[in-house]
Design an enzyme around this catalytic site. Structure first.
Site, mmCIF file in Angstrom:
data_model
loop_
_atom_site.group_PDB
_atom_site.id
_atom_site.type_symbol
_atom_site.label_atom_id
_atom_site.label_comp_id
_atom_site.label_asym_id
_atom_site.label_seq_id
_atom_site.Cartn_x
_atom_site.Cartn_y
_atom_site.Cartn_z
ATOM 1 N NE ARG A 133 -9.482 -7.164 1.856
ATOM 2 C CZ ARG A 133 -8.397 -6.417 1.943
ATOM 3 N NH1 ARG A 133 -8.027 -5.670 0.920
ATOM 4 N NH2 ARG A 133 -7.693 -6.380 3.042
ATOM 5 C CB THR A 151 -0.852 -0.012 1.292
ATOM 6 O OG1 THR A 151 -1.792 -1.087 1.226
ATOM 7 C CG2 THR A 151 -1.637 1.272 1.519
ATOM 8 C CG ASP A 211 -6.396 -0.873 5.602
ATOM 9 O OD1 ASP A 211 -6.131 -1.749 4.769
ATOM 10 O OD2 ASP A 211 -5.583 0.001 5.949
ATOM 11 N N GLY A 230 -5.553 -5.373 5.815
ATOM 12 C CA GLY A 230 -6.677 -4.470 6.052
ATOM 13 C C GLY A 230 -7.604 -4.941 7.161
ATOM 14 C CB THR A 245 1.115 -0.362 4.769
ATOM 15 O OG1 THR A 245 1.217 -1.430 3.807
ATOM 16 C CG2 THR A 245 2.296 -0.457 5.714
ATOM 17 N N GLY A 246 -0.547 -2.896 5.486
ATOM 18 C CA GLY A 246 -0.627 -4.206 6.129
ATOM 19 C C GLY A 246 -1.931 -4.911 5.803
HETATM 20 N N1 GLY Z 1 -3.915 -2.474 3.510
HETATM 21 C C1 GLY Z 1 -4.353 -2.780 2.241
HETATM 22 C C2 GLY Z 1 -5.382 -3.805 2.188
HETATM 23 O O1 GLY Z 1 -5.473 -4.666 3.070
HETATM 24 O O2 GLY Z 1 -6.146 -3.796 1.261
#
Ligand code: GLY
Length: 280
Positions: A182, A154, A185, A206, A203-204
């Site tokens: 889906r 991200t 976040d 979501g 980031t990570g």
């Molecule tokens: N952090 C990006 C996602 O999970 O879509």
């Protein structure tokens, strides 16, 4: 004036030194150029500017180079938040658009500020964002090989301008192989949040970031008087309790930077006009 950007989590950063170096060099160039831009623009404008450049670089999982979902399509999400007005706008699962962050920026003055799916894509087309494929051959190859690609990437930026205003922006190509529909976040207050006291971009995974209300929680803690380091650390203790996987960049109103990631694999760069720091 301060600016910090991130290029998400990239597993291969730690196994492929050439790619890692390329990402670090890209982050250094973008953070320096965006700092120059910040000298004559607001934090909000500079955040959009920096995230646009991250979206345009196929090294990062946002805009060009985004992950491909389980049905073979790319759907991206992005949001931007002006700490001064506390207005946030975003697009969720937008398709065939080069710069989702610019669509989010365009939405800011509207009463309806988070648009999803077809509505987000239609809004982009009606506002001059032409259809643009953000697919790159490497992602298609990875998708066809049923590889989970480099997931969890991200991009994001948090800046404080010369008037002390803070803004935050986040953009993602998603996890890769997700079920269509889906929700990431990145266009929620868990993944991107700013007010007059603090700004955060995440980031990570979501789902973990949302379960922990990560960005909104850190900003609330700083607003209530907690030092930024303590606010991030406490929020990450809570993330650990749910075995969460996330990274954040943050700036408070006094220009203090803080960053943290749960698995030490986030790439980021920060610049205040003198000191440049890059990690990844
Ligand atoms: N952090 C990006 C996602 O999970 O879509």
């Amino acid at each position: 004036m301060k600016i910090i950007i991130h290029g998400g989590f990239f597993g291969e950063s730690h196994t492929d030194p050439v790619t890692k170096k390329k990402k670090q060099d890209a982050l250094i160039a973008i953070v320096k150029e965006s700092y120059e831009y910040l000298k004559t623009h607001t934090a909000l404008e500079a955040v959009m500017h920096a995230v646009t450049q991250l979206e345009d670089d196929p090294l990062f999982n946002a805009g060009i180079g985004s992950q491909i979902q389980s049905d073979g399509k790319i759907r991206m999400s992005a949001s931007i938040m002006d700490g001064k007005t506390q207005k946030m706008s975003g697009v969720i699962n937008i398709e065939e658009t080069k710069n989702p962050i610019q669509v989010a920026f365009k939405l800011l003055p509207f009463e309806d500020r988070i648009l999803g799916g077809e509505g987000a894509t239609n809004f982009a087309r009606m506002n001059g964002f032409e259809a643009f494929s953000t697919e790159i051959p490497q992602r298609r190859k990875e998708h066809e090989a049923k590889l989970a690609s480099h997931g969890l990437g991200t991009v994001g930026c948090v800046a404080v301008d010369k008037d002390g205003n803070i803004a935050a922006g986040t953009s993602t190509g998603g996890k890769g192989f997700e079920i269509p529909g889906r929700i990431s976040d990145s266009a929620t207050v868990a993944g991107n949040y700013a007010n007059a006291f603090c700004g955060v971009s995440c980031t990570g995974v979501g789902e973990d970031i949302v379960s922990n209300a990560t960005a909104a929680k850190i900003v609330t803690r700083v607003t209530d008087g907690m030092p930024i380091k303590d606010a991030v650390e406490k929020t990450f203790t809570e993330l650990k309790a749910i075995e969460g996987f996330a990274g954040v960049i943050a700036i408070d109103k006094d220009g203090n930077f803080y960053h943290k990631d749960s698995h030490v694999c986030m790439v980021y760069a920060k610049f205040d006009g003198n000191d440049l720091e890059v990690f990844g």
